[in-house]
Write a protein that holds these residues in place. Structure first.
Motif, short mmCIF file in Angstrom:
data_model
loop_
_atom_site.label_atom_id
_atom_site.label_comp_id
_atom_site.label_asym_id
_atom_site.label_seq_id
_atom_site.Cartn_x
_atom_site.Cartn_y
_atom_site.Cartn_z
N LEU A 119 0.81 -1.21 0.00
CA LEU A 119 0.00 0.00 0.00
C LEU A 119 0.85 1.27 0.00
N THR A 120 1.88 1.29 0.85
CA THR A 120 2.66 2.51 0.99
C THR A 120 3.53 2.80 -0.23
N ASN A 121 3.79 1.78 -1.05
CA ASN A 121 4.65 1.97 -2.22
C ASN A 121 3.86 2.16 -3.52
N LEU A 122 2.53 2.16 -3.43
CA LEU A 122 1.72 2.45 -4.61
C LEU A 122 1.83 3.94 -4.92
N PRO A 123 2.12 4.32 -6.16
CA PRO A 123 2.28 5.74 -6.50
C PRO A 123 1.01 6.54 -6.19
N LEU A 124 1.21 7.68 -5.56
CA LEU A 124 0.14 8.64 -5.28
C LEU A 124 -0.92 8.11 -4.32
N SER A 125 -0.63 7.03 -3.59
CA SER A 125 -1.64 6.51 -2.67
C SER A 125 -1.82 7.42 -1.45
N ASP A 126 -0.74 8.06 -1.01
CA ASP A 126 -0.77 8.98 0.14
C ASP A 126 -1.34 8.34 1.41
N MET A 147 0.20 6.90 3.74
CA MET A 147 1.08 7.13 4.89
C MET A 147 1.46 8.60 4.99
N SER A 148 0.76 9.48 4.26
CA SER A 148 1.13 10.89 4.22
C SER A 148 0.85 11.57 5.55
N HIS A 149 1.65 12.57 5.87
CA HIS A 149 1.46 13.36 7.09
C HIS A 149 0.38 14.41 6.87
N PRO A 150 -0.35 14.78 7.93
CA PRO A 150 -1.35 15.85 7.76
C PRO A 150 -0.67 17.17 7.41
N GLN A 151 -1.34 17.97 6.62
CA GLN A 151 -0.79 19.26 6.19
C GLN A 151 -1.77 20.37 6.51
N GLY A 184 -2.81 10.42 5.82
CA GLY A 184 -3.31 9.12 5.39
C GLY A 184 -3.71 8.25 6.56
N LEU A 185 -4.52 7.25 6.30
CA LEU A 185 -5.02 6.35 7.35
C LEU A 185 -3.88 5.72 8.14
N LEU A 186 -2.88 5.19 7.43
CA LEU A 186 -1.81 4.46 8.13
C LEU A 186 -0.92 5.39 8.93
N HIS A 187 -0.90 6.69 8.59
CA HIS A 187 -0.15 7.64 9.41
C HIS A 187 -0.72 7.67 10.83
N TYR A 188 -2.04 7.64 10.93
CA TYR A 188 -2.66 7.69 12.25
C TYR A 188 -2.53 6.36 12.98
N LEU A 189 -2.65 5.25 12.26
CA LEU A 189 -2.44 3.95 12.91
C LEU A 189 -1.01 3.82 13.41
N TYR A 190 -0.07 4.41 12.66
CA TYR A 190 1.34 4.31 13.04
C TYR A 190 1.63 5.00 14.37
N GLN A 191 0.76 5.91 14.79
CA GLN A 191 0.98 6.58 16.07
C GLN A 191 1.00 5.57 17.22
N GLY A 192 0.28 4.46 17.06
CA GLY A 192 0.31 3.42 18.08
C GLY A 192 1.67 2.77 18.21
N ASP A 193 2.41 2.71 17.09
CA ASP A 193 3.79 2.21 17.12
C ASP A 193 4.72 3.27 17.67
N GLU A 194 4.59 4.48 17.11
CA GLU A 194 5.52 5.56 17.44
C GLU A 194 5.43 5.94 18.91
N LEU A 195 4.24 5.88 19.48
CA LEU A 195 4.06 6.24 20.88
C LEU A 195 4.28 5.06 21.82
#
Length: 387
Positions: free
Chosen positions: A38-45, A47-51, A84-95
């Motif tokens: 998913l994260t390597n699909l072009p333009l999927s965003d 895992m993108s950070h909020p802007q 992106g969705l996975l950016h927010y899920l990743y917070q569970g790992d990062e925290l």
């Protein structure tokens, strides 16, 4: 331009093949591999950070005219773009939230009875952690700093959640390759361990039949998680999070009055967190971050760490057998890595290949669950030294 992403999508498909067709740790590799795709699909965003779009305009208050002339502007921050969705899920790992929850689920599924019945197996679980510290030194030699070396060395414990937890605390930019390496080697336990076990033991040693373990009372099983939590946390506070969650889950299981909590921790919660952790970790393995010489070094050091951990457990079991009144089959030493219960099953399988009537599973579970405690303690030591 996108050749790295294409390669990573191919790697993700390969991991899916190994998980689905070969049965290599599918509960973990399937979400990790799919997150990688998913994260390597072009333009999927995904895992993108909020802007936030900042609209700058002069302060129009008459009273603030002088401020506007001096370059003071009002900022309109209403135009926000969510990540992106996975950016927010990743917070569970990062925290550092998901790995301890996984530990609680592991604790709710673990029977520490074999370890309580044979406390000497704690030494075998500790010996298997030697690979962590040996590889730490090797990583320093290869040019990694202490934080990165600690995160790489913990792969030798064959404990994915601990590897993720330590990497997020010490070297989050290496989380992707470290997590994939840790779970890949966990999945390859049945392939990596048997040659090492056979090379270090004789046919006679592999045929050793061990005495039956003594029964363990319910009171012992209830006291054990409480005492381990108190002792380890007082000696090594940095390990309190992982050990505490592991033992809380086990207390749910053993106390007999929290069946609903035990079932939730070991089933629904464990499954949900595994999905979130796997897919978000896989999403960190972008082509730019993953396809580097550094990643190849991590994978090489990881397999060295895992192999040395396996060998250390077997060697110590051979030594203990020389001085023990009761026979010890050295094969159970390989289960000291904390891939529960796969490593114990491998010890039992290799033993039965020599003697079909030799059942080592329960004996191997002692070092195996000791390895879970050992890897958490090792992570606490590294975190206290370099965190």
């Amino acid at each position: 331009m996108y050749y790295k992403q294409i390669i990573m999508i191919g790697v993700g498909c390969l991991l899916l093949y190994l998980a689905i067709n070969k049965g290599f740790e599918p509960l973990l590799l399937v979400p990790i591999a799919f997150g990688m795709i998913l994260t390597n699909l072009p333009l999927s965003d995904i895992m993108s950070h909020p802007q936030t779009l900042l609209n700058m305009h002069p302060i129009d208050s008459k009273e603030a005219a002088m401020q506007a002339q001096q370059g003071i502007w009002a900022v309109d921050i209403k135009n926000k773009f969510p990540g992106g969705l996975l950016h927010y899920l990743y917070q569970g790992d990062e925290l550092g939230i998901f790995p301890p929850l996984i530990f609680m689920g592991v604790g709710a599924m673990t029977d520490f009875g074999p370890l309580i019945a044979n406390p000497k197996s704690l030494l075998l679980g500790a010996a298997a952690q030697f690979g962590i510290f040996f590889t730490f030194i090797g990583a320093i030699f290869f040019g990694f700093d202490a934080q990165a070396a600690s995160s790489i060395g913990i792969i030798g414990g064959a404990d994915g959640p601990t590897s993720i937890y330590l990497a997020t605390k010490l070297k989050p930019e290496l989380l992707g390759p470290i997590a994939v390496a840790a779970y890949s080697y966990m999945a390859l336990v049945p392939i990596i361990q048997p040659p090492i076990m056979r090379a270090l033991t004789s046919e006679e040693e592999r045929n050793i039949v061990m005495d039956q373990l003594r029964p363990v009372s319910k009171k012992e099983k209830i006291i054990f998680p409480i005492m381990v939590t108190i002792i380890v946390s007082l000696i090594l506070p940095s390990a309190a999070t992982l050990i505490g969650m592991l033992m809380l889950g086990n207390l749910f299981k053993e106390c007999g009055v929290t069946d609903r909590l035990s079932k939730t921790a070991s089933n629904e919660l464990m499954n949900i967190v595994t999905i979130f952790l796997g897919i978000s970790v896989g999403a960190t393995a972008t082509g730019e971050a993953f396809l580097t010489w550094q990643t190849f070094k991590i994978f090489a050091l990881g397999v060295i760490a895992f192999s040395i951990g396996t060998a250390s457990g077997v060697i110590l079991a051979k030594i203990m057998n020389k001085f023990s009144k009761n026979p010890i089959n050295p094969l159970i030493g390989s289960a000291g890595v904390s891939a529960v219960p796969m490593a114990a099953r491998v010890s039992n399988k290799v033993g039965q290949q020599e003697n079909p009537g030799n059942f080592l599973l329960m004996h191997a579970m002692g070092p195996n669950v000791a390895g879970v405690i050992g890897s958490a303690v090792a992570a606490g030591v590294l975190l206290s030294l370099f965190g």
